[in-house]
Design a protein around this motif. Structure first.
Motif, PDB file in Angstrom:
ATOM      1  N   TRP A  67       0.844  -1.193   0.000  1.00 53.48           N
ATOM      2  CA  TRP A  67       0.000   0.000   0.000  1.00 53.48           C
ATOM      3  C   TRP A  67       0.878   1.241   0.000  1.00 53.48           C
ATOM      4  N   ASN A  68       0.494   2.265  -0.752  1.00 58.23           N
ATOM      5  CA  ASN A  68       1.246   3.522  -0.751  1.00 58.23           C
ATOM      6  C   ASN A  68       0.322   4.687  -1.085  1.00 58.23           C
ATOM      7  N   GLY A  69       0.876   5.893  -0.994  1.00 54.09           N
ATOM      8  CA  GLY A  69       0.086   7.091  -1.226  1.00 54.09           C
ATOM      9  C   GLY A  69      -0.436   7.198  -2.646  1.00 54.09           C
ATOM     10  N   TRP A  70       0.310   6.651  -3.595  1.00 55.46           N
ATOM     11  CA  TRP A  70      -0.127   6.687  -4.994  1.00 55.46           C
ATOM     12  C   TRP A  70      -1.411   5.889  -5.169  1.00 55.46           C
ATOM     13  N   LYS A  71      -1.461   4.692  -4.594  1.00 56.07           N
ATOM     14  CA  LYS A  71      -2.671   3.883  -4.703  1.00 56.07           C
ATOM     15  C   LYS A  71      -3.839   4.542  -3.970  1.00 56.07           C
ATOM     16  N   ARG A  72      -3.563   5.133  -2.818  1.00 55.19           N
ATOM     17  CA  ARG A  72      -4.628   5.830  -2.087  1.00 55.19           C
ATOM     18  C   ARG A  72      -5.216   6.958  -2.929  1.00 55.19           C
ATOM     19  N   GLN A  73      -4.344   7.718  -3.590  1.00 56.25           N
ATOM     20  CA  GLN A  73      -4.804   8.843  -4.398  1.00 56.25           C
ATOM     21  C   GLN A  73      -5.641   8.369  -5.579  1.00 56.25           C
ATOM     22  N   LEU A  74      -5.177   7.342  -6.280  1.00 60.75           N
ATOM     23  CA  LEU A  74      -5.910   6.852  -7.447  1.00 60.75           C
ATOM     24  C   LEU A  74      -7.280   6.290  -7.053  1.00 60.75           C
TER      25      LEU A  74
ATOM     26  N   GLN B 135      10.811  16.704  -8.083  1.00 60.20           N
ATOM     27  CA  GLN B 135      10.527  17.103  -6.702  1.00 60.20           C
ATOM     28  C   GLN B 135       9.773  15.978  -6.004  1.00 60.20           C
ATOM     29  N   VAL B 136       9.964  15.877  -4.691  1.00 57.46           N
ATOM     30  CA  VAL B 136       9.254  14.873  -3.914  1.00 57.46           C
ATOM     31  C   VAL B 136       7.766  15.211  -3.908  1.00 57.46           C
ATOM     32  N   TYR B 137       6.934  14.171  -4.077  1.00 51.41           N
ATOM     33  CA  TYR B 137       5.485  14.356  -4.122  1.00 51.41           C
ATOM     34  C   TYR B 137       4.875  13.478  -3.017  1.00 51.41           C
ATOM     35  N   PRO B 138       4.872  13.965  -1.782  1.00 49.67           N
ATOM     36  CA  PRO B 138       4.450  13.133  -0.639  1.00 49.67           C
ATOM     37  C   PRO B 138       3.038  12.584  -0.764  1.00 49.67           C
ATOM     38  N   ALA B 139       2.136  13.333  -1.411  1.00 54.65           N
ATOM     39  CA  ALA B 139       0.739  12.890  -1.496  1.00 54.65           C
ATOM     40  C   ALA B 139       0.607  11.525  -2.150  1.00 54.65           C
ATOM     41  N   ARG B 140       1.556  11.189  -3.021  1.00 53.07           N
ATOM     42  CA  ARG B 140       1.491   9.883  -3.688  1.00 53.07           C
ATOM     43  C   ARG B 140       2.704   8.998  -3.389  1.00 53.07           C
ATOM     44  N   GLY B 141       3.489   9.375  -2.404  1.00 57.58           N
ATOM     45  CA  GLY B 141       4.619   8.537  -2.027  1.00 57.58           C
ATOM     46  C   GLY B 141       5.608   8.325  -3.140  1.00 57.58           C
ATOM     47  N   ALA B 142       5.820   9.351  -3.973  1.00 59.57           N
ATOM     48  CA  ALA B 142       6.680   9.211  -5.152  1.00 59.57           C
ATOM     49  C   ALA B 142       7.381  10.537  -5.426  1.00 59.57           C
ATOM     50  N   THR B 143       8.189  10.545  -6.467  1.00 64.25           N
ATOM     51  CA  THR B 143       8.828  11.761  -6.962  1.00 64.25           C
ATOM     52  C   THR B 143       8.128  12.169  -8.249  1.00 64.25           C
ATOM     53  N   LEU B 144       7.771  13.446  -8.326  1.00 63.54           N
ATOM     54  CA  LEU B 144       7.148  13.970  -9.538  1.00 63.54           C
ATOM     55  C   LEU B 144       8.237  14.503 -10.459  1.00 63.54           C
ATOM     56  N   VAL B 145       8.333  13.919 -11.643  1.00 61.45           N
ATOM     57  CA  VAL B 145       9.287  14.375 -12.643  1.00 61.45           C
ATOM     58  C   VAL B 145       8.495  15.009 -13.790  1.00 61.45           C
TER      59      VAL B 145
ATOM     60  N   VAL C 157       7.641   8.703 -10.069  1.00 65.09           N
ATOM     61  CA  VAL C 157       8.800   7.811 -10.055  1.00 65.09           C
ATOM     62  C   VAL C 157       9.104   7.388  -8.623  1.00 65.09           C
ATOM     63  N   GLN C 158       9.451   6.119  -8.458  1.00 60.24           N
ATOM     64  CA  GLN C 158       9.893   5.600  -7.167  1.00 60.24           C
ATOM     65  C   GLN C 158      11.231   4.884  -7.335  1.00 60.24           C
ATOM     66  N   ASP C 159      11.923   4.705  -6.196  1.00 61.93           N
ATOM     67  CA  ASP C 159      13.165   3.940  -6.249  1.00 61.93           C
ATOM     68  C   ASP C 159      12.818   2.444  -6.233  1.00 61.93           C
ATOM     69  N   PRO C 160      13.808   1.551  -6.330  1.00 67.16           N
ATOM     70  CA  PRO C 160      13.503   0.112  -6.399  1.00 67.16           C
ATOM     71  C   PRO C 160      12.782  -0.436  -5.179  1.00 67.16           C
ATOM     72  N   PHE C 161      12.775   0.326  -4.068  1.00 62.31           N
ATOM     73  CA  PHE C 161      12.118  -0.136  -2.855  1.00 62.31           C
ATOM     74  C   PHE C 161      10.736   0.486  -2.673  1.00 62.31           C
ATOM     75  N   GLY C 162      10.221   1.132  -3.731  1.00 59.53           N
ATOM     76  CA  GLY C 162       8.892   1.711  -3.665  1.00 59.53           C
ATOM     77  C   GLY C 162       8.813   3.011  -2.900  1.00 59.53           C
ATOM     78  N   ARG C 163       9.946   3.704  -2.804  1.00 62.44           N
ATOM     79  CA  ARG C 163       9.973   4.970  -2.074  1.00 62.44           C
ATOM     80  C   ARG C 163      10.346   6.099  -3.025  1.00 62.44           C
ATOM     81  N   PRO C 164      10.028   7.343  -2.657  1.00 67.07           N
ATOM     82  CA  PRO C 164      10.401   8.472  -3.524  1.00 67.07           C
ATOM     83  C   PRO C 164      11.891   8.775  -3.452  1.00 67.07           C
ATOM     84  N   PHE C 165      12.434   9.362  -4.519  1.00 69.14           N
ATOM     85  CA  PHE C 165      13.763   9.968  -4.449  1.00 69.14           C
ATOM     86  C   PHE C 165      13.597  11.225  -3.596  1.00 69.14           C
TER      87      PHE C 165
END
Length: 923
Positions: free
Chosen positions: A627-634, A717-727, A771-779
């Motif tokens: 589970w992560n913020g991206w799935k929650r948002q979608l 930039q880090v996008y905390p709302a979806r647990g990812a990095t927005l590129v 974008v996420q790193d290989p462990f499912g976390r944001p840069f």
């Protein structure tokens, strides 16, 4: 010869110590030459012995205890031969002093005579006092010779006083010495050491030792995931593994000074039946560990996906309809782990009875209050117990009632009552399953406002759950052989019920604010809990588990006392429990037809609320990190859009208003003058305003402003709302842009989870990637963000030979390679009014998206959006595309060619995409 090896057949076929001893005695030469000759003689004997043990295991693959004892027997003979050779030929003593005595003890797993093929050889050298020159020479020579044989030796050299002092201060050393076994050397010295250990270390410390070992066990469980149902278990350290059995024996041995597990029966800590189950579980786990060492070619205790099929084959499991050999093997493993858990409970109950003061409990926490209405059940030191052994036989409905009372009064169930429930669960016949009182009690537990997860887990461990709901019994301990699901089916379902209860209580409001709110609005609470229980109940039957599960629901729900309307809703939820996640993660939610199609299936706001809650707990119960913020948002976006359609009617009502509201919000945030904002607003198509949320729209405006007249600008930039990095990439639009971006992000160590591609009316591409790193976390640090930006700019400017670097990057994923996934391409021209929807299923691997995007570039299609979903080893990438003039892709020949290119790209490529001839780099 230790009597523990008496059961090993034909021991001399493993190693003949007499023949080897005579050969060693006949060797001639100086000290250095003798040591080399001894090693040259013993090494082939060791290898031949190992080969014989392995051959026997292959012939009888379930005989784990025999294999580990045979391995320990082999090492014993090697150690004895080495010791005799060194003390008689290399460093003989004609008149040894009282200080020149030495004994060798096996400790730890070697002491238990429990050795897998690559287990460490744990040896303790004991001397009466401080080491002499002779003992130092012997110990050093012994170690060098054993190392020369390729053995991994864990050794300690201590005097008797040092042994006592260190055992008192260190729990690990004390536990290792508890398993000590005489191997060779001075027998009297070993006996003296054993007597001093008993008298000076063990005596009077039993309570402390038990408390420390149980605390150590709890910490180990927590470190290993605190569940015996993880699908890649650690068979030694994990919950329900060998170390749990060891802990029981250590406690029994320390408290009662027994020498073997069988003596625990005489001490009242195990019954004869429990001893049989202990030995059966231990034998199976030891066999699995031996096979695992052989398959891995090294010491290994984690049963990973890549080795499970081979071990299943070696242990002679076969495929059955609906279930593969590996799934049957792993189900046996989990049932064994459950047995270990059951034994732990009853063992500690026996220990309580034998050690705790009257009226108090020794190992577990005390009870706080005494409920009165227990329907004939009694309390034993605060735990729900039975008044007699035949309590359930008199009225089998009490098997369900016991758990309902435990839930109602918030009390634990006595392990002896659990044991009797396990024994008497067979009394639950069709008559009991159809008993209205039994079903009402079960529903009380399932829909409890307190803690249904804990009580349902107790019911499952007592086998009462599976007997009362036979369809659930079919999925008990059933693993799902994939990298997505972390738990067995029954554990996943029970965890999902626990999560639902926590959301309802508001405990997860920060993670699930929307679900917490709608739980208070749900009218059909019973329907929701039953559907969570049943959503995966038909897995492993060889068909669509959603459809088959709905059939189970139609039969079971009336029995549970549910109305026809409730039954129909449960069946619908079970049959559709995957549709919301599939729509949210694999479809473009800005395409209004996506929302319309979903709303037509859901049909009512109440069903929408129920489906959202079920979807959330289903995903989150899969395992940690899923589970992560991206799935929650979608899911939240899909819920809000569908709720609006269901409330206002099946029309595109509000679309223009939403666009207008977003533009007004942006205008207020930017503070631009009207003329400037109007120019900016008109550059972007309506689909952009619908697709992107307010915060990304505002971010994009800043990026475009910063870009000025440049033809390329990248911002991360880090996008905390979806647990990812927005590129965000703002660049001159040109063919092949997307596949280059996908390759550059992969090289920077990123994984794209969502992508939206927009083209402005002045010919610029405005692309947003999550974008996420290989462990499912944001840069999330400046350095990585900067490298990501620079890497993308270099790739688009063709400064770093992108394709050469991609080709040089390793693609192997050994664990994922254990799964056979045939690539599949689904082409749908009905899912969208404007786009052709391509859905690609393939085994996940690095740079997969780059390869698929390149295939689309070759096919001359334009990508509007890409939606990337990963389910363990399986990737599902969805693309919304048109042809180069903006129309849907039609025509059988063209669709077939497109499908073939995507299928080819889904496999492991021989070479990665070359740079297209004539393609210009972005300036």
């Amino acid at each position: 010869m230790s009597d523990r090896f008496d059961a090993i057949p034909s021991r001399r076929a493993i190693i003949d110590r007499r023949v080897l001893a005579d050969t060693l005695a006949a060797l001639d030469g100086d000290t250095g030459a003798l040591r080399g000759m001894a090693g040259a003689l013993l090494k082939p004997a060791l290898e031949a012995g190992r080969a014989e043990v392995a051959r026997r295991l292959a012939e009888h693959p379930q005989r784990g205890r025999e294999a580990t004892q045979a391995q320990a027997f082999l090492i014993d003979q090697i150690v004895r031969l080495a010791f005799d050779f060194i003390t008689h030929r290399l460093y003989p003593t004609n008149n040894p002093t009282s200080s020149e005595r030495l004994t060798i003890a096996a400790v730890g797993g070697y002491g238990r005579a429990e050795m897998a093929p690559f287990s460490d050889v744990d040896i303790g050298f004991l001397t009466p006092w401080k080491q002499t020159g002779w003992t130092e020479q012997v110990i050093e020579s012994m170690l060098y010779l054993l190392w020369d044989l390729g053995l991994k030796v864990g050794q300690s050299s201590r005097s008797l006083d040092e042994m006592v002092r260190m055992a008192k201060s260190d729990l690990t050393i004390r536990t290792a010495l508890l398993e000590a076994r005489y191997v060779w050397g001075d027998q009297a010295l070993y006996d003296e050491a054993a007597a001093r250990f008993d008298a000076e270390v063990v005596a009077g410390t039993a309570r402390t030792f038990v408390s420390e070992k149980l605390a150590e066990r709890d910490a180990r469980h927590k470190r290993m995931g605190d569940s015996r149902y993880v699908v890649e278990p650690n068979i030694k350290e994990g919950k329900g593994g060998l170390r749990d059995l060891h802990t029981l024996f250590w406690i029994g041995k320390y408290v009662h000074r027994v020498r073997s597990v069988t003596e625990l029966v005489d001490k009242g800590l195990l019954t004869k039946e429990e001893l049989r189950r202990f030995q059966k579980a231990e034998n199976f786990l030891l066999a699995v560990r031996c096979h695992l060492h052989i398959v891995a070619g090294r010491a290994e205790d984690r049963l990973t996906f890549d080795v499970q099929p081979e071990i299943a084959r070696r242990m002679q499991y076969n495929d059955r309809p609906g279930r593969s050999a590996v799934e049957r093997f792993m189900q046996h493993y989990f049932l064994t782990a459950k047995t270990v858990g059951d034994l732990t409970g009853v063992f500690l109950a026996h220990l309580d009875d034998s050690m705790a003061p009257k009226g108090r409990r020794f190992t577990l926490s005390g009870f706080r209050r005494s409920p009165r209405k227990l329907s004939g059940f009694v309390l034993d030191r605060g735990r729900l117990a039975l008044p007699s052994e035949d309590w359930f036989q008199k009225d089998p409905v009490r098997l369900i009632e016991m758990f309902a009372l435990a839930d109602l009064h918030n009390v634990e169930i006595h392990p002896q009552a659990m044991r009797i429930a396990n024994r008497d669960a067979r009394l639950i016949t069709a008559k009991i399953r159809n008993d209205p009182r039994a079903n009402a009690l079960f529903m009380d537990v399932l829909t409890s406002p307190r803690d249904p997860e804990t009580v349902l887990r107790w019911m499952n461990e007592a086998t009462v759950f599976g007997r009362f709901v036979p369809d659930f019994g079919r999925v008990v301990a059933q693993m799902q052989f994939d990298m997505y699901h972390h738990y067995t089916v029954d554990e996943h379902s029970i965890r999902a019920i626990g999560l639902l209860s926590r959301i309802e209580h508001g405990e997860l409001k920060q993670d699930h604010p929307l679900a917490t709110t709608i739980m208070q609005q749900i009218v059909s609470r019973r329907v929701l809990y039953v559907s969570v229980l049943l959503h995966d109940i038909a897995k492993g039957r060889g068909g669509d588990h959603s459809v088959l599960g709905a059939e189970v629901a139609m039969k079971l729900c009336p029995r549970l006392g549910m109305t026809p309307a409730e039954t129909e809703t449960v069946a619908w939820l079970v049959s559709k429990h995957l549709i919301m996640s599939a729509t949210a993660f694999k479809r473009d939610l800005s395409d209004f037809k996506t929302i319309i199609d979903f709303a037509e299936q859901v049909q009512s706001p109440e069903r929408l609320r129920l489906l959202l809650a079920l979807t959330i707990v289903d995903i989150r119960a899969v395992g940690p990190g899923v589970w992560n913020g991206w799935k929650r948002q979608l899911l939240g976006d899909l819920y809000q859009s569908t709720e609006e359609v269901l409330r206002l009617g099946h029309k595109q009502t509000g679309r223009a208003e939403r666009v207008s509201n977003k533009q007004q919000t942006l205008e207020e945030a930017l503070g631009w003058d009207q003329a400037r904002f109007d120019i900016y607003r008109k550059r972007l198509p309506e689909s952009y305003w619908i697709a992107e949320p307010d915060d990304i729209i505002a971010s994009n405006a800043r990026v475009i402003t910063e870009a000025g007249d440049r033809s390329l600008h990248v911002a991360a930039q880090v996008y905390p709302a979806r647990g990812a990095t927005l590129v965000t990439v703002y660049a001159s639009d040109h063919p092949g842009l997307f596949y280059r971006l996908a390759g550059a992000i992969h090289l920077a160590g990123g994984s794209i989870i969502d992508a939206r591609i927009h083209t402005t009316r002045n010919g610029m591409a405005l692309d947003n990637f999550l974008v996420q790193d290989p462990f499912g976390r944001p840069f999330d640090d400046e350095g990585r963000l900067k490298r990501l930006e620079v890497g993308i700019e270099d790739a688009l400017a063709n400064r770093n030979r992108l394709n050469d670097r991609l080709a040089a990057r390793p693609l192997a994923r050994p664990r994922a390679d254990a799964f056979e996934i045939a690539p599949n391409v689904l082409i749908d021209n009905k899912a969208s009014n404007r786009y052709t929807v391509l859905e690609v299923h393939a085994r996940d691997r690095p740079a997969l998206l780059n390869a698929l995007a390149y295939a689309l570039f070759q096919s001359r299609v334009t990508i509007s959006s890409a939606h990337i979903a990963t389910y363990g080893e399986r990737a599902v990438d969805t693309f919304y595309v048109t042809d180069l003039i903006g129309d849907k892709i039609e025509g059988t020949a063209r669709l077939k060619a497109l499908e073939k290119r995507l299928l080819d790209a889904s496999g492991i490529p021989a070479t990665l995409a070359p740079s297209p001839e004539g393609e210009k780099a972005v300036a």
